[in-house]
Write a protein that holds these residues in place. Structure first.
Motif, mmCIF file in Angstrom:
data_model
loop_
_atom_site.group_PDB
_atom_site.id
_atom_site.type_symbol
_atom_site.label_atom_id
_atom_site.label_comp_id
_atom_site.label_asym_id
_atom_site.label_seq_id
_atom_site.Cartn_x
_atom_site.Cartn_y
_atom_site.Cartn_z
ATOM 1 N N LEU A 216 1.474 4.909 8.030
ATOM 2 C CA LEU A 216 0.998 6.027 7.212
ATOM 3 C C LEU A 216 0.122 5.523 6.073
ATOM 4 C CD1 LEU A 216 1.086 9.034 6.361
ATOM 5 C CD2 LEU A 216 3.179 8.506 5.088
ATOM 6 N N ALA A 217 0.569 4.462 5.401
ATOM 7 C CA ALA A 217 -0.235 3.881 4.322
ATOM 8 C C ALA A 217 -1.534 3.308 4.868
ATOM 9 C CB ALA A 217 0.575 2.799 3.601
ATOM 10 N N TRP A 218 -1.481 2.743 6.071
ATOM 11 C CA TRP A 218 -2.694 2.176 6.673
ATOM 12 C C TRP A 218 -3.698 3.282 6.965
ATOM 13 C CZ3 TRP A 218 -2.554 -3.214 8.251
ATOM 14 C CH2 TRP A 218 -3.787 -3.689 8.699
ATOM 15 N N ALA A 219 -3.208 4.434 7.432
ATOM 16 C CA ALA A 219 -4.111 5.550 7.722
ATOM 17 C C ALA A 219 -4.730 6.114 6.445
ATOM 18 C CB ALA A 219 -3.346 6.648 8.461
ATOM 19 N N ALA A 220 -3.939 6.153 5.367
ATOM 20 C CA ALA A 220 -4.447 6.700 4.109
ATOM 21 C C ALA A 220 -5.289 5.692 3.340
ATOM 22 C CB ALA A 220 -3.277 7.168 3.245
ATOM 23 N N LEU A 221 -4.905 4.415 3.412
ATOM 24 C CA LEU A 221 -5.593 3.361 2.652
ATOM 25 C C LEU A 221 -5.891 2.188 3.583
ATOM 26 C CD1 LEU A 221 -3.204 3.392 -0.463
ATOM 27 C CD2 LEU A 221 -5.459 4.453 -0.343
ATOM 28 N N PRO A 222 -6.824 2.344 4.521
ATOM 29 C CA PRO A 222 -7.060 1.281 5.504
ATOM 30 C C PRO A 222 -7.566 -0.023 4.890
ATOM 31 C CG PRO A 222 -8.749 2.990 5.667
ATOM 32 C CD PRO A 222 -7.689 3.513 4.757
ATOM 33 N N HIS A 223 -8.483 0.088 3.944
ATOM 34 C CA HIS A 223 -9.022 -1.130 3.331
ATOM 35 C C HIS A 223 -7.950 -1.857 2.523
ATOM 36 C CE1 HIS A 223 -11.796 -3.891 1.402
ATOM 37 N NE2 HIS A 223 -11.360 -3.474 0.206
ATOM 38 N N ASP A 224 -7.178 -1.116 1.757
ATOM 39 C CA ASP A 224 -6.112 -1.739 0.972
ATOM 40 C C ASP A 224 -5.046 -2.344 1.871
ATOM 41 O OD1 ASP A 224 -7.257 -1.122 -1.463
ATOM 42 O OD2 ASP A 224 -6.289 0.832 -1.581
ATOM 43 N N SER A 225 -4.717 -1.674 2.955
ATOM 44 C CA SER A 225 -3.715 -2.209 3.876
ATOM 45 C C SER A 225 -4.197 -3.502 4.504
ATOM 46 C CB SER A 225 -3.399 -1.177 4.962
ATOM 47 O OG SER A 225 -2.833 -0.014 4.399
ATOM 48 N N TRP A 226 -5.458 -3.557 4.898
ATOM 49 C CA TRP A 226 -6.013 -4.796 5.453
ATOM 50 C C TRP A 226 -5.969 -5.909 4.403
ATOM 51 C CZ3 TRP A 226 -7.710 -6.810 9.979
ATOM 52 C CH2 TRP A 226 -8.460 -7.996 9.907
ATOM 53 N N THR A 227 -6.307 -5.577 3.176
ATOM 54 C CA THR A 227 -6.302 -6.576 2.107
ATOM 55 C C THR A 227 -4.896 -7.117 1.867
ATOM 56 O OG1 THR A 227 -8.171 -5.482 1.029
ATOM 57 C CG2 THR A 227 -6.876 -7.008 -0.313
ATOM 58 N N TYR A 228 -3.912 -6.236 1.835
ATOM 59 C CA TYR A 228 -2.541 -6.659 1.530
ATOM 60 C C TYR A 228 -1.930 -7.439 2.681
ATOM 61 C CZ TYR A 228 2.387 -6.452 0.229
ATOM 62 O OH TYR A 228 3.679 -6.789 -0.076
ATOM 63 N N TRP A 229 -1.963 -6.885 3.894
ATOM 64 C CA TRP A 229 -1.233 -7.488 5.008
ATOM 65 C C TRP A 229 -1.960 -8.661 5.641
ATOM 66 C CZ3 TRP A 229 3.618 -6.422 5.270
ATOM 67 C CH2 TRP A 229 4.109 -5.180 4.852
ATOM 68 N N PRO B 24 0.817 -1.229 0.000
ATOM 69 C CA PRO B 24 0.000 0.000 0.000
ATOM 70 C C PRO B 24 0.843 1.268 0.000
ATOM 71 C CG PRO B 24 -0.886 -1.607 1.542
ATOM 72 C CD PRO B 24 0.414 -2.160 1.065
ATOM 73 N N PHE B 25 1.997 1.237 0.681
ATOM 74 C CA PHE B 25 2.876 2.409 0.652
ATOM 75 C C PHE B 25 3.389 2.664 -0.763
ATOM 76 C CE2 PHE B 25 7.167 4.231 0.902
ATOM 77 C CZ PHE B 25 6.860 5.438 1.506
ATOM 78 N N ALA B 26 3.721 1.604 -1.499
ATOM 79 C CA ALA B 26 4.137 1.776 -2.892
ATOM 80 C C ALA B 26 3.015 2.390 -3.718
ATOM 81 C CB ALA B 26 4.560 0.432 -3.479
#
Length: 678
Positions: free
Chosen positions: A212-225, A73-75
């Motif tokens: 930071l990526a989790w705060a900006a993209l919470p759904h995507d971060s959950w999906t990835y990690w 998500p950070f990328a």
């Protein structure tokens, strides 16, 4: 005198360095051109999938809805601004930006080589490193796909090798881990080598950027990690050959479910433990670049997915030194360069078991580098001065009127077997690459065929048609010739090479070099003078007794064209290699009658190639000519063949790896005076 010698050496060094830089520049330009000349829809395909008009970073919704985006998500956050760039300008900037990063990576790696290194090596290391990087499969993949996998490698090398500040080094490695999570394995390397602050900073930076990526993209971060467990299942299937990780290998051999996960966990713990321990050992030995490389190989092996563009760590393992003998030092770098620059199909013969090894070669090489290969420590005496090779003292041969260039000295030690096999495989791949293309050369090949036919008629040696039909009328002879044509061509030269390798190592080197020159000259002939053999000449009535009837009205001539170039006929390597066998055999045996009998083999081969309608008589003459030229070139470059004494040959058979300083020659650094043979 001393000043002139020094000036000459300096000039020669400058020319070599300039040539290497020119080569690096040409390779880089060629790679950039190969990408930019592709149509927009076929270049930078991954980048287009992400940032294009309909890319996952451009449309609303999750980054991972289509499984096309494989980054963190950070990328995704970092790449989001690129969606506003024009496609054409972005492609150009991305390509040249990647090229610049590769050049910087080559400079960083070359300047981090452990000392002491010679002045010549220090001057040539950078262009050689850049050339190898540009030629490597990971960099070529990154160029063609538009991947950013060079960036994490460069960040890690800068943090571990160049930046002295602990805080800045940790930030660089943490940033790399935020882009590629497996890079976090470098934090333990920093910790166990005494750079604990850098290790803590790397972990903190990674956690902060991921948060930071989790705060900006919470759904995507959950999906990835969580859902994809750090990217598993994104991109190509995990069991595809593009995934060169232990997880991909276990899936490819059929393991799934809990058993695969348990075995993966056991292997990952073993590789991480042993690999990091070895990396720490080499770091304390002063080989920090090798330590970083081994840690990168560990990351490749244990990562859930390690795509081809992420395998640069394996190429960097070329910096390790392996072997106590000078003759062994080239084996490891040649193996690494072959695996990382040559397509897997060219590494091994087309045999099921070997083909599987070849397909997984990058992973196997990464595991071997991390856990198994005994790299020489800097504290060992062989680090700077490996056991030297014995060389023959230059002598003048019988033909005093022939100028000898003495390009290299004749080595007396038995060469490393693995290196020889690798070089043979590379040579055969080049041989196959030149022989394979057909199709477009048909008109020229048939025109050349008529030239040969008319020339033979003028010389009154056009016996091919008569002899071909004579063979067809004798089924037993036809069957034997078909078997001989398909089998003896490789069997006899390989058997003779194997015997010389075991019993006559110096003779082996001399003979195999002459054979290599002859084959190279033949390949030049195939390339510049395609020739249709008698069996493929329309209207002449030849019968193909080996391959069966061919449809001359079809440009492909059936499935046979996919196996070999049908127009690689002049010169005949069947006759050329058989003539080489006869010459070498004559030099090996002591009895005149046996020497004469050996020349019956090329005569028989000539009858076989003509009787099966695969060659003209003049093709056989061409084969003999290239072999003679091969021996002549060998003579000019190395001098006359060196004679081996019976006692010396016996000694080399008893202990092929014996210290060259033992035995009759006490001074290993002094050339051995030998007798010459024509």
């Amino acid at each position: 005198m001393g000043n002139s010698v020094g000036a000459e050496a300096g000039t020669r060094g400058f020319v070599v360095q300039a040539g290497l830089w020119l080569l690096a520049g040409l390779l880089a330009a060629r790679q950039a051109a190969a990408v930019l000349r592709l149509p927009p829809g076929e270049r930078l395909t991954d980048l287009e999938t992400w940032t294009g008009e309909n890319g996952v970073l451009h449309v609303a919704g999750s980054l991972y809805d289509t499984d096309q985006f494989t980054g963190t998500p950070f990328a995704g956050l970092v790449l989001k601004p690129l969606t506003r760039a024009a496609e054409q300008s972005l492609g150009v900037v991305w390509t040249f930006g990647t090229l610049l990063l590769v050049a910087v990576l080559g400079v960083v790696a070359a300047r981090a080589l452990p000392g002491p290194i010679s002045r010549r090596a220090s001057l040539t290391a950078v262009p050689v490193a850049i050339s190898l990087l540009v030629l490597s499969l990971p960099v070529r993949n990154a160029f063609s796909l538009g991947q950013a996998s060079v960036i994490p490698v460069l960040l890690v090398l800068l943090g571990c090798l160049w930046v002295s500040s602990e805080h800045r080094a940790g930030v660089l490695i943490g940033l790399a881990a935020a882009l590629q999570p497996a890079v976090l394995l470098f934090a333990p390397l920093l910790w166990f080598t005494g750079r604990k602050r850098a290790a803590l900073t790397a972990g903190g930076t990674f956690a902060g950027l991921s948060a930071l990526a989790w705060a900006a993209l919470p759904h995507d971060s959950w999906t990835y990690w969580v859902h994809h467990v750090a990217g598993v299942g994104l991109g190509e299937p995990a069991d595809s050959l593009a995934n060169q990780s232990l997880h991909g290998l276990l899936l490819r051999i059929g393991l799934q479910g809990p058993l695969e996960l348990i075995l993966l966990g056991v292997l990952a713990v073993a590789v991480v433990g042993l690999g990091l321990r070895r990396a720490v050992t080499y770091a304390r030995d002063g080989q920090l670049l090798l330590a970083v490389t081994l840690t990168g190989c560990v990351a490749v092996a244990v990562s859930p997915t390690a795509w081809r563009h992420q395998l640069l760590w394996v190429l960097l393992a070329v910096v390790g030194r392996v072997g106590r003998r000078g003759a062994d030092r080239l084996v490891w770098p040649v193996l690494v360069i072959m695996v990382m620059t040559v397509n897997s199909g060219a590494l091994m013969p087309n045999i099921v078991f070997l083909r599987d090894i070849s397909a997984n070669a990058p992973l196997l090489l990464a595991v071997a580098a991390a856990c198994l290969v005994p790299f020489v420590p800097r504290t060992a005496p062989e680090w700077a001065r490996p056991v030297p090779k014995r060389v023959a003292k230059p002598v003048q041969g019988r033909f005093t009127w022939v100028p000898l260039l003495r390009f290299w000295r004749q080595t007396l030690n038995r060469p490393n077997l693995l290196l020889e096999l690798l070089l043979i495989r590379v040579g055969y791949s080049a041989y196959s690459a030149v022989r394979l293309p057909a199709g477009g050369a048909r008109d020229a090949a048939e025109q050349h065929g008529w030239q040969i036919v008319h020339l033979e008629r003028w010389l009154h040696i056009d016996v091919e048609h008569w002899f071909n039909h004579l063979v067809v009328r004798m089924p037993s002879v036809q069957s034997f010739m078909g078997f001989a044509y398909s089998t003896f061509h490789f069997l006899f030269p390989l058997a003779l090479l194997a015997w010389m390798y075991i019993r006559r190592p110096a003779m082996y080197r001399w003979a195999r070099t002459a054979l290599g020159f002859a084959t190279l000259l033949a390949l030049i002939g195939f390339w510049f003078y395609p020739l249709a053999p008698p069996r493929l000449m329309p209207g002449l009535g030849f019968i193909d007794t080996v391959h069966g009837t061919q449809d001359l009205a079809s440009p492909e001539f059936g499935a046979l064209t996919e196996v070999s170039n049908q127009y690689a006929a002049m010169p005949s390597l069947h006759v050329g290699w058989s003539m080489w066998c006869a010459v070498v055999f004559a030099l090996l045996v002591p009895w005149m009658w046996l020497r004469v009998a050996g020349f019956l083999y090329p005569l028989m081969t000539t009858l076989v190639i003509v009787g099966t309608a695969n060659h003209y008589v003049l093709d056989a003459v061409g084969g003999a000519v290239v072999v003679g030229a091969g021996f002549a070139l060998q003579y000019v470059l190395t001098g006359p063949r060196r004679k081996e004494s019976v006692g010396e040959s016996a000694g080399s058979r008893l202990d092929p790896d014996a210290d060259p300083g033992a035995g009759p020659v006490a001074d290993r650094d002094r050339p051995v005076s030998v007798d010459a043979a024509t």
